[in-house]
Design an enzyme around this catalytic site. Structure first.
Site, mmCIF file in Angstrom:
data_model
loop_
_atom_site.group_PDB
_atom_site.id
_atom_site.type_symbol
_atom_site.label_atom_id
_atom_site.label_comp_id
_atom_site.label_asym_id
_atom_site.label_seq_id
_atom_site.Cartn_x
_atom_site.Cartn_y
_atom_site.Cartn_z
ATOM 1 N N CYS A 170 0.803 -1.228 0.000
ATOM 2 C CA CYS A 170 0.000 0.000 0.000
ATOM 3 C C CYS A 170 0.836 1.277 0.000
ATOM 4 O O CYS A 170 0.352 2.336 -0.405
ATOM 5 C CB CYS A 170 -0.927 0.017 1.210
ATOM 6 N N HIS A 305 -3.197 8.073 6.320
ATOM 7 C CA HIS A 305 -3.424 6.816 5.599
ATOM 8 C C HIS A 305 -4.914 6.503 5.640
ATOM 9 O O HIS A 305 -5.492 6.114 4.634
ATOM 10 C CB HIS A 305 -2.591 5.705 6.241
ATOM 11 N N HIS A 345 -9.450 2.588 -1.162
ATOM 12 C CA HIS A 345 -8.032 2.265 -1.043
ATOM 13 C C HIS A 345 -7.510 1.837 -2.416
ATOM 14 O O HIS A 345 -7.951 0.833 -2.971
ATOM 15 C CB HIS A 345 -7.853 1.136 -0.027
ATOM 16 N N SER A 623 24.908 44.935 -52.473
ATOM 17 C CA SER A 623 25.585 46.155 -52.059
ATOM 18 C C SER A 623 26.028 46.058 -50.595
ATOM 19 O O SER A 623 26.731 45.125 -50.226
ATOM 20 C CB SER A 623 24.672 47.361 -52.304
#
Length: 670
Positions: A170, A305, A345, A623
């Site tokens: 995870c 978390h 998750h 020129s």
């Protein structure tokens, strides 16, 4: 408000993602602001007493992939796991978002990706033996194995920095970010992509709703008394990282900065292999604060978390409290939230989802609500902690320090990661730019070019704060050049919208400030032709002189050298005020003055075009123009050329006056 830098900061300069019901970063952000739960219901039992819901967050159109864009055959794409396909697209978009074209960037670019287990082989290829056997075993392995995801991106985008697949369950994506930061600080790469990739197919209860830790009612209730499990989901997130000092020097757009990051492992000090550890998480958070050199009281948000599990949430808050209590006893001042209440998750992409949410929050100075929270979990002592759940949209105010946040991700098996983020520093505004801007677009097909034009007009409409010169610069140097092209000349946002949003004009024609062209089979050479005397006039190239610093610099350089030969400042003759205008006009007709001025203007214009990337294959002149061509070709130096031109003009003026006859007839007729 002050922020101290120690040289170890990392800038987040690019973002790209694929999340549920969110095709891009902006859609994802709007869903966060609106408190949307981006969950789809798979199945729902009819037993009202024991109602069970199988749900998860799924990606739309995962079967879509522009194989030819990345150089794949249809069969190669068919046997390739969607994780490979979607990460290729996200990596490309992230670099574009950062304003970099990997084909032009010569410095090494790294790729660190946390990639989840793929299910495409089991559920899509093995049931179709004819398709499976249409390619060799090695090609099958490369197409489905997660270890090849980052290196395939490095190969297809020609990225020459480290390319590493990260697997810590995870926490994989946040560990990937940490490793990318370390690689940048070690000098292994100049830019780095860091990503989390988790795409399980088929997208249903079989892959996204396993029984062990899944919420039976289809909601993730992080930190709530009713927390009963999490939800599964698919997603991809990618960030582009660069050392802060380099990002500031390169004037990149900086979303946020990473002040410090730490990873560790729980070891054996917990009740089981899959269980979280309060001690391990405490060490991670506390050490990250020490590495970042920030005080806990300066941190005003934590993206936790936050799985919404009865075991995980109380342990996480206890660990956070212990880490903060080492230096503060202050209560309820730091907001917390969990993007899992929106997305579920995302396995290997869980950490990067939280990082992107927090990065956008710092950039937009808003804290989106954490969902499904009504009553605190009784096992969490919020009252005596530094934290409160941010359950509604709030403006993110400063607390005497720059806005700072922590982001956590903890993996099954005990690998923990924590990052300390800070809002981007205020940079000095860019110097003034030219009045008119050139917006360049290109694509591989006419249809894609039309879409790119419409997207540009939409971008202008939705981002009124973005500056036209910045957008023009990024389109010129930060985009790959494809065969079908369009150029738009715009003075302001309104004209850019009007021209960009209009239909493409006919091939190789200029209409209302926009030109489109089909691809050239080769790169036709450019020739510079410089005219002779007679084309000079008062205020010649004055607007260019006033608006283009390089042109002005080259002109002034010539004028200063010529002043030693002519004993006059040619700038006052060429760009006079109103009173001496008539006198200057007569003086400008003198050969001794006209020829040096023409040389200076022609030389400066050529230098300007060359600085813009227009390189001549040949130089011709008539020129006095011959001398400009010879000087640019390296026949003689600028100082030598100007000395010759000044002498030539003076000698020609001293000659007896003559006449010239022009006859429009062929040589044989004359």
């Amino acid at each position: 408000m002050t922020s101290e830098f120690n040289g170890l900061e990392i800038a987040i300069i690019g973002l790209a993602s694929r999340f549920a019901k969110s095709a891009n970063i902006e859609e994802f952000w709007q869903h966060l602001l609106n408190g949307k739960e981006l969950i789809s219901i798979f199945t729902e039992t009819e037993d009202r007493e024991n109602q069970s819901v199988k749900a998860g967050s799924i990606l739309e159109n995962i079967e879509w992939f522009d194989a030819s864009f990345f150089g794949f055959s249809p069969r190669e794409a068919e046997v390739m796991d969607p994780q490979h396909r979607l990460f290729l697209e996200c990596a490309w978009e992230a670099l574009e978002n950062a304003g970099y074209d990997s084909a032009r960037e010569t410095r090494p670019i790294g790729v660190y990706a946390g990639v989840g287990m793929g299910y495409y082989l089991y559920h899509n290829l093995l049931p179709n033996p004819e398709l499976l056997n249409s390619v060799g075993s090695l090609q099958r392995l490369i197409g489905v194995d997660k270890d090849y995801v980052p290196t395939r991106v490095s190969y297809k985008l020609d990225l020459k920095g480290p390319s590493v697949s990260v697997g810590t369950a995870c926490s994989s994506s946040l560990v990937a970010v940490h490793l990318a930061c370390q690689s940048l600080l070690a000098g292994e790469c100049y830019l780095s992509l860091a990503a989390g990739v988790a795409v399980k197919v088929p997208q249903n209860e079989l892959t996204l709703s396993p029984d062990e830790i899944i919420s039976p009612d289809g909601h993730c209730r992080a930190f709530d008394a009713g927390a009963n499990g999490t939800l599964g989901g698919n997603g991809i997130g990618t960030v582009v990282l660069k050392r802060l000092e380099d990002a500031i020097a390169d004037r990149d757009y900086i979303y946020a900065i990473i002040k410090g990051s730490v990873i560790n492992n729980d070891g054996a000090g917990k009740i089981g292999y899959t269980a979280p550890s309060e001690e391990g998480q405490t060490r991670t958070i506390r050490t990250a604060q020490m590495v970042a050199e920030v005080h806990p009281e300066s941190i005003s948000y934590i993206e936790a978390h936050g799985t919404g599990t009865p075991l995980g949430d109380p342990i996480e808050i206890a660990a956070m409290t212990r880490a903060f209590r080492a230096h503060t006893q202050k209560k309820n001042y730091c907001a917390i939230g969990s993007v899992k209440t929106n997305l579920g998750h995302l396995d290997a992409a869980a950490g990067i989802a939280g990082l992107i949410k927090t990065t956008l929050s710092l950039d937009r100075q808003l804290l989106p609500p954490s969902l499904n929270f009504s009553q605190p979990n009784p096992r969490i002592d919020f009252a005596n902690s530094p934290f409160y759940v941010n359950d509604k949209l709030r403006e993110w105010t400063r607390n005497g320090s720059p806005r700072r946040a922590g982001v956590s991700s903890f993996g099954i098996g005990g690998t923990n990661a924590h990052l300390i983020l800070e809002e981007a520093p205020l940079l000095s505004p860019a110097s003034s730019s030219r009045r008119w801007q050139l917006l360049l677009l290109s694509a591989k097909t006419p249809t894609a070019l039309e879409t790119a034009s419409q997207n540009l007009a939409k971008f202008f409409q939705e981002n009124p704060d973005k500056k036209l010169p910045d957008i023009a610069y990024t389109l010129q140097v930060g985009r790959r050049e494809f065969p079908y092209r369009r150029a738009v000349v715009a003075e302001n946002r309104e004209s850019a919208i009007a021209v960009s949003g209009a239909g493409l004009c006919p091939i190789a024609t200029l209409t209302n400030g926009a030109m489109s062209a089909t691809p050239a089979l080769d790169n036709p050479p450019v020739v510079f032709l410089f005219p002779g005397q007679g084309s000079q006039h008062i205020n010649m190239a004055r607007e260019v002189y006033e608006s283009e610093p390089l042109f002005r610099q080259e002109c002034d350089r010539c004028f200063e050298i010529l002043q030693g030969y002519l004993d006059t400042d040619l700038r006052q003759l060429l760009y006079p005020t109103e009173e001496p205008r008539k006198e200057a006009k007569n003086t400008l007709k003198q050969t001794a003055i006209a020829q040096p001025i023409l040389f200076a203007i022609e030389y400066a214009l050529a230098r300007l075009w060359m600085a813009w990337g227009v390189r001549p294959a040949a130089l011709l002149g008539h020129s006095i123009g011959e001398y400009v061509a010879a000087c640019l070709a390296g026949i003689f130096s600028l100082e030598q050329a100007l000395a010759i031109v000044a002498l030539r003009g003076r000698l020609m003026q001293d000659c007896t006056g003559g006449a010239m006859l022009s006859v429009e007839l062929g040589a044989q007729e004359v």
